[in-house]
Design a protein around this motif. Structure first.
Motif, PDB file in Angstrom:
ATOM      1  N   SER A  14      44.814  21.865   7.037  1.00 29.84           N
ATOM      2  CA  SER A  14      46.228  21.707   6.792  1.00 29.84           C
ATOM      3  C   SER A  14      46.741  22.819   5.899  1.00 29.84           C
ATOM      4  N   ARG A  15      48.051  22.940   5.833  1.00 30.24           N
ATOM      5  CA  ARG A  15      48.686  23.954   5.024  1.00 30.24           C
ATOM      6  C   ARG A  15      49.784  23.300   4.200  1.00 30.24           C
ATOM      7  N   ARG A  46      47.004  10.743   7.169  1.00 26.92           N
ATOM      8  CA  ARG A  46      45.936  10.708   6.174  1.00 26.92           C
ATOM      9  C   ARG A  46      46.459  10.233   4.825  1.00 26.92           C
ATOM     10  N   GLY A  47      47.671  10.665   4.465  1.00 25.75           N
ATOM     11  CA  GLY A  47      48.259  10.216   3.206  1.00 25.75           C
ATOM     12  C   GLY A  47      48.511   8.719   3.196  1.00 25.75           C
ATOM     13  N   LEU A  48      49.002   8.183   4.311  1.00 20.36           N
ATOM     14  CA  LEU A  48      49.192   6.734   4.408  1.00 20.36           C
ATOM     15  C   LEU A  48      47.867   5.997   4.263  1.00 20.36           C
ATOM     16  N   ALA A  49      46.810   6.571   4.819  1.00 17.66           N
ATOM     17  CA  ALA A  49      45.489   5.954   4.696  1.00 17.66           C
ATOM     18  C   ALA A  49      45.029   5.943   3.242  1.00 17.66           C
ATOM     19  N   VAL A  50      45.333   7.014   2.498  1.00 15.12           N
ATOM     20  CA  VAL A  50      44.984   7.051   1.073  1.00 15.12           C
ATOM     21  C   VAL A  50      45.678   5.912   0.328  1.00 15.12           C
ATOM     22  N   PHE A  51      46.973   5.736   0.596  1.00 10.83           N
ATOM     23  CA  PHE A  51      47.698   4.671  -0.093  1.00 10.83           C
ATOM     24  C   PHE A  51      47.199   3.298   0.333  1.00 10.83           C
ATOM     25  N   GLY A  52      46.790   3.163   1.587  1.00 11.77           N
ATOM     26  CA  GLY A  52      46.189   1.913   2.026  1.00 11.77           C
ATOM     27  C   GLY A  52      44.896   1.626   1.293  1.00 11.77           C
ATOM     28  N   MET A  53      44.123   2.682   1.065  1.00 15.69           N
ATOM     29  CA  MET A  53      42.891   2.535   0.298  1.00 15.69           C
ATOM     30  C   MET A  53      43.185   2.127  -1.141  1.00 15.69           C
ATOM     31  N   TYR A  54      44.196   2.756  -1.735  1.00 13.03           N
ATOM     32  CA  TYR A  54      44.579   2.385  -3.104  1.00 13.03           C
ATOM     33  C   TYR A  54      44.954   0.905  -3.182  1.00 13.03           C
ATOM     34  N   ARG A 340      60.714  15.487   5.704  1.00  8.77           N
ATOM     35  CA  ARG A 340      60.915  16.075   4.373  1.00  8.77           C
ATOM     36  C   ARG A 340      60.846  15.004   3.293  1.00  8.77           C
ATOM     37  N   LEU A 341      61.425  13.837   3.579  1.00 12.68           N
ATOM     38  CA  LEU A 341      61.366  12.755   2.597  1.00 12.68           C
ATOM     39  C   LEU A 341      59.930  12.282   2.365  1.00 12.68           C
ATOM     40  N   ALA A 342      59.105  12.406   3.415  1.00 15.37           N
ATOM     41  CA  ALA A 342      57.710  11.958   3.322  1.00 15.37           C
ATOM     42  C   ALA A 342      56.784  13.065   2.831  1.00 15.37           C
ATOM     43  N   THR A 343      57.345  14.169   2.333  1.00 17.07           N
ATOM     44  CA  THR A 343      56.522  15.285   1.863  1.00 17.07           C
ATOM     45  C   THR A 343      55.459  14.869   0.843  1.00 17.07           C
ATOM     46  N   PRO A 344      55.779  14.020  -0.140  1.00 17.39           N
ATOM     47  CA  PRO A 344      54.723  13.609  -1.086  1.00 17.39           C
ATOM     48  C   PRO A 344      53.550  12.905  -0.408  1.00 17.39           C
ATOM     49  N   VAL A 345      53.841  12.108   0.627  1.00 16.93           N
ATOM     50  CA  VAL A 345      52.770  11.420   1.343  1.00 16.93           C
ATOM     51  C   VAL A 345      51.903  12.427   2.098  1.00 16.93           C
ATOM     52  N   SER A 346      52.543  13.372   2.776  1.00 17.78           N
ATOM     53  CA  SER A 346      51.792  14.401   3.492  1.00 17.78           C
ATOM     54  C   SER A 346      50.981  15.258   2.536  1.00 17.78           C
ATOM     55  N   ALA A 347      51.543  15.524   1.357  1.00 17.28           N
ATOM     56  CA  ALA A 347      50.824  16.321   0.367  1.00 17.28           C
ATOM     57  C   ALA A 347      49.551  15.615  -0.074  1.00 17.28           C
ATOM     58  N   VAL A 348      49.621  14.298  -0.254  1.00 19.68           N
ATOM     59  CA  VAL A 348      48.420  13.525  -0.599  1.00 19.68           C
ATOM     60  C   VAL A 348      47.397  13.639   0.525  1.00 19.68           C
ATOM     61  N   GLY A 391      52.093   6.793  -7.414  1.00 20.15           N
ATOM     62  CA  GLY A 391      53.014   7.776  -7.976  1.00 20.15           C
ATOM     63  C   GLY A 391      52.311   8.983  -8.546  1.00 20.15           C
ATOM     64  N   ALA A 392      51.218   8.752  -9.260  1.00 15.00           N
ATOM     65  CA  ALA A 392      50.474   9.869  -9.844  1.00 15.00           C
ATOM     66  C   ALA A 392      49.879  10.765  -8.763  1.00 15.00           C
ATOM     67  N   ALA A 393      49.324  10.153  -7.732  1.00 17.71           N
ATOM     68  CA  ALA A 393      48.739  10.939  -6.646  1.00 17.71           C
ATOM     69  C   ALA A 393      49.801  11.747  -5.914  1.00 17.71           C
ATOM     70  N   ALA A 394      50.954  11.123  -5.640  1.00 14.45           N
ATOM     71  CA  ALA A 394      52.028  11.814  -4.930  1.00 14.45           C
ATOM     72  C   ALA A 394      52.571  12.975  -5.750  1.00 14.45           C
ATOM     73  N   LEU A 395      52.770  12.762  -7.048  1.00 15.48           N
ATOM     74  CA  LEU A 395      53.289  13.826  -7.912  1.00 15.48           C
ATOM     75  C   LEU A 395      52.306  14.984  -8.014  1.00 15.48           C
TER      76      LEU A 395
END
Length: 424
Positions: A14-15, A46-54, A340-348, A391-395
């Protein structure tokens, strides 16, 4: 806390979530390849999966009920299946997409995967040694990558057939093997001679293959399904629609089939309830049914609860994982504002390994502080902890991916694979 999964580790493909094109030839947008938007779609999943794991490791217990309880219960186990499917997707990207690499590039790609597997094996046992309540999946991932690696040159249809065959056969094989371990001592003999068992103080290869929380034997179909999806030309009209239809069929066969079988087979619900010491009413979709205490009855094979290692659970969870991937790819391609709104999720999702490792370390650090006390006193007191982790992971991920190409642990994993460049 319940146990769940870990990230799809090979996220280095990913980039940053800007509009630049990926540099790797296999990732350049063309027929059968992934465009930047589709890379973001995979990162979003993948980011949604991380939050599901959390939610499984940190969030409130599903007994809170209501919409929140349903959402938490839906994430349990299914996020791990999504991670595994995305791991298979990434393995194909590493080894060449849409056409597998051959010759020296192919051997180098195989070398990179093997090195990754070794690093994940070591890192998984290191995190396990911290003694948190999380069943760390990284070591299982390492062995999974090596197990399915010889199949990376197969076509999508062949991989899909192997995934289906594995889902039908391997859970039954695992059931027999686990019961034989309960009835005999051959696993202890294997562990006594297993160097991995001696070095790690675990059951070694026996645990990774059969007795652990994520036994390789029954997690192979998830990776094969992800590899099959990665082989498809996702730019062709109708491909995503067929994947969505496939996900619906798998969900119906898995969860609907389990619900029907548990009620049609005489005494099945009673046998499952007796084995787990509770109610079996939710065994067709929820892990609140628990696990068998000792010897698992034959009726356990009719259960579809996450982590039950049955055919029904593999089919249902694969269906959910496919649906999430299709939705995320569609959003990334057709809904730029939402993307664009989901950018923090994609970044995770871009630095999922880092997000996973840091959350294990955080759980270890806070074990004897406020978190455990809050959870023990009040179930809903865990909700602020979950929101804080998310929140910490997304930031962190949003800031980091704007500055760097890879997450910290993703970069270390990349550096570890560099020796593969010298393979002739």
């Amino acid at each position: 806390m319940t146990q769940n999964a870990s990230p799809d580790v090979p996220a280095a493909v990913s980039r940053p979530l800007k509009t630049q094109s990926p540099s790797a030839p296999a990732d350049a947008p063309s027929r059968g390849r992934l465009s930047p938007g589709r890379l973001i779609g995979i990162d979003l999943a993948r980011g949604l999966a991380v939050f599901g794991m959390y939610s499984a490791h940190v969030g409130p217990d599903v007994s809170v009920g209501g919409p929140l309880g349903f959402l938490l219960e839906t994430a349990r186990g299914r996020s791990s299946a999504l991670f595994a499917l995305l791991a298979g997707f990434s393995l194909v990207i590493i080894t060449g997409r849409p056409r597998p690499r051959t010759g020296r590039p192919g051997r180098q790609a195989v070398g990179r995967v093997v090195i990754r597997a070794v690093v994940l094996l070591v890192l998984g046992y290191a995190l396990t040694a911290l003694g948190t309540d999380v069943d760390v999946i990284l070591s299982f991932y390492g062995l999974l990558f090596v197990t399915v690696l010889p199949l990376y040159r197969l076509r999508a249809g062949t991989l899909a057939l192997l995934a289906a065959a594995g889902a039908m056969i391997l859970p039954q094989a695992l059931h027999v093997i686990r019961n034989s371990i309960e009835e005999g001592n051959w696993a202890d003999t294997v562990a006594a001679w297993d160097p991995l068992a001696r070095m790690t103080g675990t059951d070694g290869i026996t645990e990774l293959m059969f007795t652990g929380a994520y036994p390789v034997l029954t997690w192979i179909p998830f990776l094969l399904a992800g590899m099959a999806v990665a082989k498809l030309d996702l730019t062709r009209p109708g491909v995503r629609a067929r994947l969505a239809l496939t996900s619906a069929v798998l969900g119906l066969l898995g969860y609907g089939g389990s619900w029907l079988a548990l009620r049609l087979v005489p005494h099945a619900l009673t046998a499952v309830a007796n084995a787990t010491g509770g109610s079996a009413a939710s065994a067709w979709w929820s892990d609140t049914v628990g696990e068998p205490d000792g010897h698992a009855p034959l009726s356990w094979l009719l259960v579809a609860a996450p982590h039950s290692q049955t055919t029904f659970s593999i089919l249902g969870n694969t269906g959910v994982a496919l649906l999430v991937v299709v939705v995320c790819l569609t959003v990334a391609d057709r809904m730029p504002r939402l993307t664009r709104l989901a950018t923090p999720v994609s970044a995770v999702g871009m630095m999922a390994l880092t997000a996973y490792v840091l959350h294990i370390v955080a759980l270890w650090f806070f074990t004897d502080v406020w978190y455990v006390a809050a959870v023990q006193d009040d179930t809903m007191a865990a909700l602020p902890a979950l929101l804080a982790f998310i929140g910490a992971a997304a930031l962190l991920a949003t800031v980091w991916t704007r500055l760097f190409r890879r997450g910290p642990f993703e970069h270390l994993l990349h550096l570890a694979t560099r020796p593969a460049q010298h393979i002739k």
